[in-house]
Design a protein around this motif. Structure first.
Motif, mmCIF file in Angstrom:
data_model
loop_
_atom_site.group_PDB
_atom_site.id
_atom_site.type_symbol
_atom_site.label_atom_id
_atom_site.label_comp_id
_atom_site.label_asym_id
_atom_site.label_seq_id
_atom_site.Cartn_x
_atom_site.Cartn_y
_atom_site.Cartn_z
ATOM 1 N N UNK A 308 0.851 -1.190 0.000
ATOM 2 C CA UNK A 308 0.000 0.000 0.000
ATOM 3 C C UNK A 308 0.886 1.239 0.000
ATOM 4 N N UNK A 309 0.695 2.094 -0.997
ATOM 5 C CA UNK A 309 1.403 3.373 -1.055
ATOM 6 C C UNK A 309 0.591 4.391 -0.254
ATOM 7 N N UNK A 310 1.179 4.906 0.782
ATOM 8 C CA UNK A 310 0.455 5.783 1.702
ATOM 9 C C UNK A 310 0.234 7.160 1.074
ATOM 10 N N UNK A 311 -0.864 7.814 1.415
ATOM 11 C CA UNK A 311 -1.129 9.149 0.866
ATOM 12 C C UNK A 311 -0.220 10.229 1.447
ATOM 13 N N UNK A 312 0.486 9.891 2.542
ATOM 14 C CA UNK A 312 1.401 10.847 3.173
ATOM 15 C C UNK A 312 2.380 10.054 4.041
ATOM 16 N N UNK A 313 3.574 10.593 4.260
ATOM 17 C CA UNK A 313 4.530 9.899 5.141
ATOM 18 C C UNK A 313 4.079 9.981 6.597
ATOM 19 N N UNK A 314 4.278 8.901 7.338
ATOM 20 C CA UNK A 314 3.823 8.890 8.722
ATOM 21 C C UNK A 314 4.636 7.914 9.560
ATOM 22 N N UNK A 315 4.670 8.172 10.863
ATOM 23 C CA UNK A 315 5.199 7.208 11.834
ATOM 24 C C UNK A 315 4.209 7.041 12.989
ATOM 25 N N UNK A 316 2.973 7.393 12.727
ATOM 26 C CA UNK A 316 1.913 7.281 13.728
ATOM 27 C C UNK A 316 1.429 5.840 13.803
ATOM 28 N N UNK A 317 1.407 5.277 15.007
ATOM 29 C CA UNK A 317 0.893 3.923 15.174
ATOM 30 C C UNK A 317 -0.575 3.815 14.813
ATOM 31 N N UNK A 318 -1.340 4.864 15.070
ATOM 32 C CA UNK A 318 -2.766 4.861 14.742
ATOM 33 C C UNK A 318 -2.962 4.779 13.234
ATOM 34 N N UNK A 344 5.742 -4.763 6.966
ATOM 35 C CA UNK A 344 7.026 -4.191 6.567
ATOM 36 C C UNK A 344 6.779 -2.757 6.107
ATOM 37 N N UNK A 345 7.525 -1.815 6.658
ATOM 38 C CA UNK A 345 7.411 -0.423 6.217
ATOM 39 C C UNK A 345 8.634 -0.076 5.368
ATOM 40 N N UNK A 346 8.388 0.638 4.271
ATOM 41 C CA UNK A 346 9.436 0.892 3.285
ATOM 42 C C UNK A 346 9.402 2.351 2.823
ATOM 43 N N UNK A 347 10.353 2.653 1.923
ATOM 44 C CA UNK A 347 10.523 4.029 1.433
ATOM 45 C C UNK A 347 10.558 4.992 2.614
ATOM 46 N N UNK A 348 11.539 4.743 3.475
ATOM 47 C CA UNK A 348 11.672 5.499 4.719
ATOM 48 C C UNK A 348 12.372 6.826 4.462
ATOM 49 N N UNK A 349 11.856 7.885 5.051
ATOM 50 C CA UNK A 349 12.413 9.229 4.889
ATOM 51 C C UNK A 349 12.526 9.897 6.244
ATOM 52 N N UNK A 350 13.389 10.929 6.371
ATOM 53 C CA UNK A 350 13.518 11.627 7.659
ATOM 54 C C UNK A 350 12.198 12.246 8.094
ATOM 55 N N UNK A 351 11.921 12.186 9.384
ATOM 56 C CA UNK A 351 10.644 12.686 9.897
ATOM 57 C C UNK A 351 10.500 14.189 9.717
ATOM 58 N N UNK A 352 11.625 14.918 9.722
ATOM 59 C CA UNK A 352 11.554 16.382 9.635
ATOM 60 C C UNK A 352 11.615 16.890 8.207
ATOM 61 N N UNK A 353 11.576 15.964 7.232
ATOM 62 C CA UNK A 353 11.661 16.387 5.821
ATOM 63 C C UNK A 353 10.438 15.963 5.023
ATOM 64 N N UNK A 354 9.359 15.643 5.725
ATOM 65 C CA UNK A 354 8.152 15.195 5.034
ATOM 66 C C UNK A 354 7.479 16.336 4.283
#
Length: 419
Positions: A308-318, A344-354
C-alpha cells in the motif's frame, strides 16, 4: 586499510561464555518460537545439521548425536555484541557495525603501525575481554577484507585467526581462490549468469570489461569489481538508519478467524511505527503479508501479500494500524489456518523532511501523543499503552522452551559463585 572483524559462530559462542563445559560440544540455536535452526557450531555443522532445518524434524538427531539445543536468547546476544563493538571502537574511531556479529574497522593514518601485530592484539584482547572468539581479515578495501576474513576462517589455525591481505600477490591468490558465489554482494542470479560466462572465481570477475559489468550489474557491480581489484570504491556507512523495517511473527497456534489475525497485524504495525519514531523517520509504503503453515501438507495452503502506497509519510501507530488493516482486508481469506503474519514499512524518509500534501496529511496531534506513549512504554515496559484494536491483556511471548539464562541483563540470572 580495512579490517573485517567477525565473531565466530556468534550465538553458539555466547552460550559457551558462561558455560565453558560446552566448548567442543555441538550446539544449535533455534529461531523464534523454536522453529528452525538459525545458528550452528562447527561441531554441529560437521554432524550434518543444515541451516534452516525444522527443529521438529531433527529432534531424534539432536538427541542421538548429543547436540545441545538452545532457544534464541536475543537479550544475551545483543548485550554480548555491544561489548565486542565497544572494545573494537577503542582501537579506531572509524567503525561500522555491519551486523550483530560483524564490524568493519578503518585504519587510515596507521602507516607507522605494524598492522599484523595490531590486529593480532585486537583479536587477543577482544577474545579475552568478552570470551567471544573473533576472526579478522585485513585488506585495502571492504570487499577484499571480506575475502581475507574467509581465508582466515578457512585456512588459519584457530589460535591465529588473522589474515592480512595487503600485498598484490596475496590479493591475486585470494581472489583466485574465492568462488564467485561466495563474493560479498554477488547474488544467486548474478552468480548463475557469471558462471554461464565462465566466471568461476572472484579473480575472473575482476577481468571483465567495466562496460559489461556496469550494463548488466549496474554501478553497484562496477564498484564491487573495483573493490576486488584493490581500488577503494566503498567507505564506512555513517547512516545507520534502516531502509526497511519489518515486524513478523509466527503464531503459537494456528489462527482461523479474521479478528485473531487482525489483532496481530495491528500490533505489528504499531511496533513498526515505534521503530520508525526511534530513528526519527517516517514511511511512505507499507506491506502486509499472511501465510499458513507450509510444513502442514494436510492443511490447505495460502500465502499472499499486499503493498500500500500511503497518501502521506507517517510514523503514527494509529495511522499505520489503519493502513495495515486495509491491506489485511484485501488478502485475508476465510477457511485457512494462518501461522504467520507480518508488516514491513518501506521508502523510509527523515521525519523532519516530510512534504506536506494538499488534501491529506498525517495528524500533527499524533506526534505529541506518541511522544508521551513512547516515554510511558519505556518507563513501565514494552506495549503497556496500546490501541483499543490490540488485545489489552495479551503480552506476546515467544515459545522458548530451551532458553538459557540472560546472564548479563537480568539480575535474577546472574552467575552465583560459591567460594
Amino acid at each position: 586499510m580495512f579490517a573485517l572483524v567477525d565473531c565466530n559462530n556468534f550465538y553458539a559462542s555466547c552460550e559457551r561464555v558462561f558455560r565453558p563445559e560446552l566448548n567442543g560440544v555441538p550446539i544449535v540455536v533455534l529461531s523464534n518460537n523454536d522453529g528452525c535452526v538459525i545458528a550452528r557450531s562447527n561441531e554441529a555443522k560437521m554432524l550434518g545439521i543444515e541451516m534452516g532445518a525444522p527443529a521438529y524434524q531433527y529432534e531424534k538427531d539432536f538427541e542421538d548425536k548429543g547436540i545441545k539445543v538452545f532457544s534464541s536468547n536475543y537479550a544475551l546476544y545483543g548485550d554480548m555484541s555491544n561489548r565486542v563493538m565497544t572494545m573494537l571502537s577503542a582501537y579506531t574511531p572509524d567503525i561500522e557495525v555491519y551486523s550483530i556479529d560483524e564490524a568493519f574497522l578503518k585504519f587510515d593514518g596507521f602507516d607507522y603501525f605494524d598492522i599484523q601485530e595490531l590486529v593480532e592484539r585486537i583479536r587477543r584482547e577482544v577474545t579475552k575481554g568478552t570470551g567471544i572468539p573473533v576472526t579478522i581479515g585485513v585488506a585495502p578495501t571492504k570487499a577484499l577484507a571480506k575475502v581475507a576474513n574467509k581465508i582466515a576462517k578457512k585456512f588459519m589455525h584457530p589460535s591465529v585467526g588473522v589474515y592480512v591481505m595487503t600485498h598484490p600477490k596475496r590479493i591475486e591468490m585470494g581472489t583466485k581462490w574465492l568462488d564467485i558465489e561466495d563474493v560479498w554482494g554477488i547474488g544467486k542470479q548474478h552468480a548463475l549468469r557469471l558462471r554461464a560466462l565462465g566466471v568461476r572465481k572472484a579473480y575472473d570477475f575482476t577481468q571483465l570489461p567495466d562496460a559489461w559489468v556496469k550494463q548488466h550489474m549496474s554501478i553497484v557491480g562496477l564498484r564491487l569489481k573495483k573493490e576486488l581489484s584493490g581500488f577503494r570504491a566503498l567507505d564506512l556507512e555513517e547512516d545507520k538508519k534502516k531502509k526497511n523495517i519489518a515486524t513478523t511473527r509466527s503464531f503459537n497456534v494456528n489462527y482461523d478467524t479474521y479478528d485473531q489475525v487482525k489483532e496481530r497485524v495491528v500490533t505489528f504495525a504499531v511496533i513498526c511505527a515505534e521503530k520508525l519514531r526511534k530513528q526519527d523517520s517516517c514511511c511512505n509504503v507499507i506491506q502486509v503479508f499472511v501465510l499458513t503453515n507450509r510444513f502442514r501438507a494436510d492443511q490447505p495452503q495460502h500465502s499472499q501479500s499486499v503493498i500500500i502506497h500511503l497518501p502521506y509519510p507517517t510514523n503514527s501507530g494509529i495511522e499505520l494500524a489503519r493502513f495495515a488493516e486495509q491491506g489485511l482486508k484485501q488478502i485475508y481469506k476465510e477457511g485457512y489456518q494462518y501461522k504467520k503474519a507480518g508488516v514491513i514499512v518501506m521508502e523510509i524518509s527523515p521525519a523532519d523532511c516530510g512534504q506536506q500534501m494538499i488534501f491529506q496529511n498525517s495528524d500533527p496531534k499524533h506526534n505529541q501523543l506518541f511522544a508521551v506513549i513512547d516515554k510511558l512504554n519505556k518507563a513501565y515496559g514494552q506495549q503497556k499503552v496500546k490501541l483499543a484494536a490490540q488485545d489489552l491483556g495479551r503480552t506476546w511471548k515467544m515459545k522458548q522452551e530451551r532458553l538459557s539464562p540472560r546472564y548479563t541483563t537480568q539480575l535474577k540470572d546472574i552467575i552465583i559463585i560459591n567460594a
